[in-house]
Structure formats: structure tokens, C-alpha cells
Design a protein around this motif. Structure first.
Motif, PDB file in Angstrom:
ATOM      1  N   SER A 139       0.973  -1.359  -0.034  1.00  0.00           N
ATOM      2  CA  SER A 139       0.010  -0.016   0.064  1.00  0.00           C
ATOM      3  C   SER A 139       1.082   1.201   0.134  1.00  0.00           C
ATOM      4  O   SER A 139       0.482   2.180  -0.498  1.00  0.00           O
ATOM      5  CB  SER A 139      -1.049  -0.101   1.334  1.00  0.00           C
ATOM      6  OG  SER A 139      -0.269   0.295   2.468  1.00  0.00           O
ATOM      7  N   ASN A 171       1.132   3.479  -3.307  1.00  0.00           N
ATOM      8  CA  ASN A 171       0.497   4.792  -3.069  1.00  0.00           C
ATOM      9  C   ASN A 171      -1.020   4.452  -2.908  1.00  0.00           C
ATOM     10  O   ASN A 171      -1.673   4.991  -4.045  1.00  0.00           O
ATOM     11  CB  ASN A 171       0.779   5.952  -4.152  1.00  0.00           C
ATOM     12  CG  ASN A 171       0.182   7.262  -3.525  1.00  0.00           C
ATOM     13  OD1 ASN A 171      -0.206   7.549  -2.369  1.00  0.00           O
ATOM     14  ND2 ASN A 171       0.271   8.225  -4.633  1.00  0.00           N
ATOM     15  N   PRO A 226      -4.151   4.001  -0.836  1.00  0.00           N
ATOM     16  CA  PRO A 226      -4.722   4.382   0.583  1.00  0.00           C
ATOM     17  C   PRO A 226      -5.798   3.724   0.871  1.00  0.00           C
ATOM     18  O   PRO A 226      -6.184   3.206   2.022  1.00  0.00           O
ATOM     19  CB  PRO A 226      -5.312   5.929   0.369  1.00  0.00           C
ATOM     20  CG  PRO A 226      -5.341   5.957  -1.241  1.00  0.00           C
ATOM     21  CD  PRO A 226      -4.323   5.206  -1.646  1.00  0.00           C
ATOM     22  N   ARG A 227      -6.532   3.055  -0.141  1.00  0.00           N
ATOM     23  CA  ARG A 227      -7.724   2.155  -0.123  1.00  0.00           C
ATOM     24  C   ARG A 227      -7.060   0.796   0.777  1.00  0.00           C
ATOM     25  O   ARG A 227      -7.728   0.319   1.575  1.00  0.00           O
ATOM     26  CB  ARG A 227      -8.458   1.777  -1.329  1.00  0.00           C
ATOM     27  CG  ARG A 227      -9.089   3.355  -1.707  1.00  0.00           C
ATOM     28  CD  ARG A 227     -10.030   2.726  -2.934  1.00  0.00           C
ATOM     29  NE  ARG A 227     -10.973   3.923  -3.311  1.00  0.00           N
ATOM     30  CZ  ARG A 227     -11.984   4.015  -4.521  1.00  0.00           C
ATOM     31  NH1 ARG A 227     -11.884   2.730  -5.157  1.00  0.00           N
ATOM     32  NH2 ARG A 227     -12.322   5.135  -4.700  1.00  0.00           N
ATOM     33  N   ALA A 262      -4.381   0.360   2.067  1.00  0.00           N
ATOM     34  CA  ALA A 262      -3.972   0.686   3.367  1.00  0.00           C
ATOM     35  C   ALA A 262      -4.920   0.580   4.509  1.00  0.00           C
ATOM     36  O   ALA A 262      -4.713   0.106   5.749  1.00  0.00           O
ATOM     37  CB  ALA A 262      -3.152   2.158   3.517  1.00  0.00           C
ATOM     38  N   THR A 263      -6.068   1.277   4.221  1.00  0.00           N
ATOM     39  CA  THR A 263      -7.159   1.148   5.284  1.00  0.00           C
ATOM     40  C   THR A 263      -7.597  -0.200   5.432  1.00  0.00           C
ATOM     41  O   THR A 263      -7.744  -0.727   6.550  1.00  0.00           O
ATOM     42  CB  THR A 263      -8.255   2.020   4.664  1.00  0.00           C
ATOM     43  OG1 THR A 263      -8.052   3.307   4.403  1.00  0.00           O
ATOM     44  CG2 THR A 263      -9.533   1.920   5.405  1.00  0.00           C
ATOM     45  N   SER A 303       0.966   1.541   7.086  1.00  0.00           N
ATOM     46  CA  SER A 303      -0.268   1.634   6.500  1.00  0.00           C
ATOM     47  C   SER A 303      -0.728   3.064   6.566  1.00  0.00           C
ATOM     48  O   SER A 303      -1.241   3.779   5.687  1.00  0.00           O
ATOM     49  CB  SER A 303      -1.372   0.744   6.633  1.00  0.00           C
ATOM     50  OG  SER A 303      -0.970  -0.247   6.213  1.00  0.00           O
ATOM     51  N   GLU A 304      -0.710   3.452   7.933  1.00  0.00           N
ATOM     52  CA  GLU A 304      -1.157   4.845   8.347  1.00  0.00           C
ATOM     53  C   GLU A 304      -0.258   6.080   7.538  1.00  0.00           C
ATOM     54  O   GLU A 304      -0.598   7.055   6.901  1.00  0.00           O
ATOM     55  CB  GLU A 304      -0.829   5.169   9.890  1.00  0.00           C
ATOM     56  CG  GLU A 304      -1.952   4.438  10.406  1.00  0.00           C
ATOM     57  CD  GLU A 304      -3.148   5.173  10.888  1.00  0.00           C
ATOM     58  OE1 GLU A 304      -3.564   6.031  10.179  1.00  0.00           O
ATOM     59  OE2 GLU A 304      -4.118   4.609  11.705  1.00  0.00           O
ATOM     60  N   ILE A 306      -1.372   6.324   4.044  1.00  0.00           N
ATOM     61  CA  ILE A 306      -2.647   7.146   3.716  1.00  0.00           C
ATOM     62  C   ILE A 306      -2.147   8.634   3.955  1.00  0.00           C
ATOM     63  O   ILE A 306      -2.535   9.595   2.995  1.00  0.00           O
ATOM     64  CB  ILE A 306      -3.627   6.769   4.882  1.00  0.00           C
ATOM     65  CG1 ILE A 306      -3.990   5.295   4.606  1.00  0.00           C
ATOM     66  CG2 ILE A 306      -4.891   7.770   4.856  1.00  0.00           C
ATOM     67  CD1 ILE A 306      -4.884   5.024   5.782  1.00  0.00           C
ATOM     68  N   ASN A 307      -1.228   8.910   4.897  1.00  0.00           N
ATOM     69  CA  ASN A 307      -0.920  10.340   5.250  1.00  0.00           C
ATOM     70  C   ASN A 307      -0.185  10.703   3.781  1.00  0.00           C
ATOM     71  O   ASN A 307      -0.329  11.945   3.467  1.00  0.00           O
ATOM     72  CB  ASN A 307      -0.186  10.650   6.419  1.00  0.00           C
ATOM     73  CG  ASN A 307      -0.709  10.291   7.587  1.00  0.00           C
ATOM     74  OD1 ASN A 307      -2.149  10.314   7.315  1.00  0.00           O
ATOM     75  ND2 ASN A 307       0.072   9.719   8.659  1.00  0.00           N
ATOM     76  N   SER A 319      -0.194   9.668   0.846  1.00  0.00           N
ATOM     77  CA  SER A 319      -1.103  10.068  -0.426  1.00  0.00           C
ATOM     78  C   SER A 319      -2.023  11.130  -0.238  1.00  0.00           C
ATOM     79  O   SER A 319      -2.085  11.631  -1.162  1.00  0.00           O
ATOM     80  CB  SER A 319      -2.149   8.642  -0.408  1.00  0.00           C
ATOM     81  OG  SER A 319      -2.913   8.711  -1.602  1.00  0.00           O
ATOM     82  N   ALA A 320      -2.463  11.471   0.935  1.00  0.00           N
ATOM     83  CA  ALA A 320      -3.136  12.583   1.272  1.00  0.00           C
ATOM     84  C   ALA A 320      -2.458  13.992   0.719  1.00  0.00           C
ATOM     85  O   ALA A 320      -3.145  14.837   0.150  1.00  0.00           O
ATOM     86  CB  ALA A 320      -3.821  12.678   2.553  1.00  0.00           C
TER      87      ALA A 320
END
Length: 328
Positions: free
Chosen positions: A256, A260, A262-263, A265-266, A315-316, A319-320, A322-323
Motif C-alpha cells: 500500500s 501509493n 490508501p484504500r 492501506a485502510t 499503512s497509516e 494514507i498520510n 497519499s493525502a
């Protein structure tokens, strides 16, 4: 942060003035050349173009202290981005201090002993920052850590002979993690390194954090390897599947991050939380009963749970990342 307005000159050219303190600090004047560096995140940094500014010299003075203290001092200067470290004896370097200096040089990437006398030793950075960008270094670190963890699972299944090899490989994991952290610290002081390292300062923070999570997973792979053979003898069928689930969670967390995604990763984070709950429940129920090797059981379960926790941290970070960066 300073905010400055663009001004128009010559009818169409836009200019911006530079801070006087920065000009004075870098010894610039009218006619001096500076370099404009476009960063991966779209911003532009200004490099005064003075190559000497990238040279950072540190001095470590020995006082017949414990060898581990000297080793820590050397590692600290390495992580801080020192390109030259001079180690001075008091009044001369002892045999133990020389051995520690050689051990340090063998434990890191780039710093080599180029001079060794009775009273001092000098180490110089021989590495090229662009030779191992963050992304490449992270991938290499993950391959090492993943192999270590998978071998620790084989030890749980009875392959006792792999234990020493897993522990030995931890040195390589440490070496890469230190190198990544060092590169990040150097980039903070010298923005021109952003280009060869192929990352912005924000990306450097993320890569540095992920490297630290992977290094900690490597530590727990070592713990699992050291007691895995004995822990694997404990009756019960749930520890091994939990260990394999932890390995899969780590693998998917890195996918993830690298891709890149994020889905994904969630999904990994949700899976990680459920698996930790399952592991904790199993530990509590199993520990209430009498068993052989309770210490090894506790260490093994703790290593598995912490591997999952650090994987969800990755994974967190994905997400960060990718955002902030978006899909490239």
C-alpha cells in the motif's frame, strides 16, 4: 516563514527580493549565482551554490569510556549527517577504541577510515547521496526485514538452524535504517539533496518513519527467531497462523505504501486491528492454563502483535503520504 510579494520589472519579468540575513550568512552579493531547485512537491528552493556548505566535520574525544558509549557517539554524528568524523584519543587511542571505530565503520554505509594514527583516526564519507534514493533504500530494507520475519516463522515450524542467521541479518537492517535517517537529516540541512534523493522534505519524513517501523519489525523478528524453536513446541494451533497473518499484514502494508494505495492501506489497518484483538484474546485464554515454556510463549506473542502494530503504522504513513502527495 517569510511572505514576500512578487514585483514586476522590465514590463514582464517578475522578481522577488531575498532576505538580508540569508544573503549575509551565505556571503552573497550582487552578481552572485544561486540555483533554483524545483522540488517534487512543486515548490522551489534556492541553493546558494556553495559546495563547502555540504561538508560537516565532527570531533569525538575519547576518555577511556565504555566502548558502547563511543559507538553511540559515532552513530549520533553519523545520523546528524557528518561527512568527516575525527576521533581523538586521550592521550592516544586504546586498542578497544580502535576496535570500536572499525566496528562502527563496518556497521554504516559510506564512512570509511582514511587515516589512523596513534592519537587519532579520521573517517570520511565516501558515499554519493544519489546512488541510493529513499525509495530504493526502503525497498531494499523491506526485502531484508521480510526475509528475516519469514525465516522466523520457519523457526517456529522447527527450522532451528536459521536462528543465528536471522539475528546476523539484523545488522544489515540497522545499517540501511541508519543510512535513510542520515540522508533525511542531511537533506534538511542541504535542500539541493532533494533532487538526487528524489524526494521532498515531507517525503523524507515519511520514508524516515517507515524505515524506523521496518527496523523495529526486524528487531521483533530477531526476538521471535531466538525463542521460536522452543515456542513452536508449545501445544496449540493458533500461534503459527497468527504469525503468518502478521507477515501477510506487513507485506500488504508495504504494498500500500510503495504503490501509493490508501484504500488498500485502510483495509490493512482494519485487518491489523482485528488480528491484534484475536492474538490478545488467544494469549489471555492460553496463559490462564498451565503450559510449558510460558516465557517463550509470551515473547513470541508479543513479537507477533508488535509486528502487526508497526505494519499498521506503515499503512497509516501510506494514507498520510497519499493525502499530501496525491496519485502520481
Amino acid at each position: 516563514m517569510e511572505i514576500r510579494k512578487l514585483q514586476k520589472t522590465g514590463g514582464s519579468t517578475l522578481i522577488v527580493s531575498l532576505p538580508k540575513k540569508w544573503i549575509k550568512k551565505n556571503k552573497l552579493d550582487a552578481g552572485s549565482e544561486v540555483r533554483l531547485l524545483k522540488q517534487p512537491d512543486g515548490t522551489i528552493s534556492i541553493d546558494p551554490g556553495q559546495t563547502d556548505s555540504s561538508k560537516k566535520i565532527a570531533t569525538v574525544r575519547c576518555n577511556n569510556e565504555e566502548s558502547q558509549h563511543l559507538f553511540r557517539d559515532l552513530i549520533g554524528n553519523y545520523l546528524a549527517g557528518s561527512t568527516e568524523i575525527k576521533v581523538i584519543g586521550s592521550p592516544r587511542l586504546t586498542v578497544k577504541e580502535r576496535k570500536t571505530i572499525r566496528k562502527f565503520s563496518a556497521s554504516v554505509i559510506g564512512l570509511e577510515i582514511i587515516e589512523e594514527e596513534a592519537t587519532q583516526a579520521i573517517l570520511i564519507d565516501m558515499s554519493n547521496p544519489g546512488a541510493l534514493p529513499f525509495r530504493t533504500a526502503i525497498k531494499r530494507l523491506y526485502k531484508i526485514v521480510n526475509a528475516m520475519y519469514n525465516d522466523s516463522i520457519l523457526i517456529l515450524e522447527g527450522s532451528e538452524d536459521l536462528a543465528a542467521d536471522v539475528v546476523d541479518r539484523d545488522t544489515e537492517a540497522d545499517k540501511l535504517q541508519w543510512f535513510i535517517e542520515r540522508q533525511f537529516n542531511m537533506m534538511l540541512e542541504n535542500s539541493s539533496l532533494s533532487r538526487p534523493l528524489q524526494a521532498s522534505a515531507f517525503e523524507g519524513v515519511v520514508y524516515s518513519n517507515v524505515a524506523r517501523y521496518l527496523e523495529r519489525i526486524a528487531d521483533h523478528a530477531c526476538r521471535l527467531a531466538e525463542i521460536g524453536y522452543v515456542a513452536g513446541l508449545i501445544p496449540g494451533r493458533k500461534m503459527l497462523p497468527l504469525a503468518k497473518d502478521a507477515g501477510k499484514i506487513m507485506e500488504n502494508s508495504m504494498k500500500s505504501f510503495i504503490n501509493n494505495d490508501p484504500r488498500k492501506a485502510t483495509v490493512v489497518i482494519d485487518k491489523g486491528k482485528k488480528t491484534i484483538q484475536k492474538a490478545q484474546k488467544y494469549f489471555e485464554n492460553r496463559y490462564k492454563k498451565e503450559m510449558e515454556h510460558p516465557l517463550e510463549f509470551s515473547i513470541a506473542m508479543d513479537a507477533i502483535v508488535r509486528t502487526i502494530a508497526y505494519s499498521t503504522d506503515i499503512s497509516e504513513a501510506a494514507i498520510n503520504y497519499s493525502a499530501k502527495i496525491g496519485n502520481k
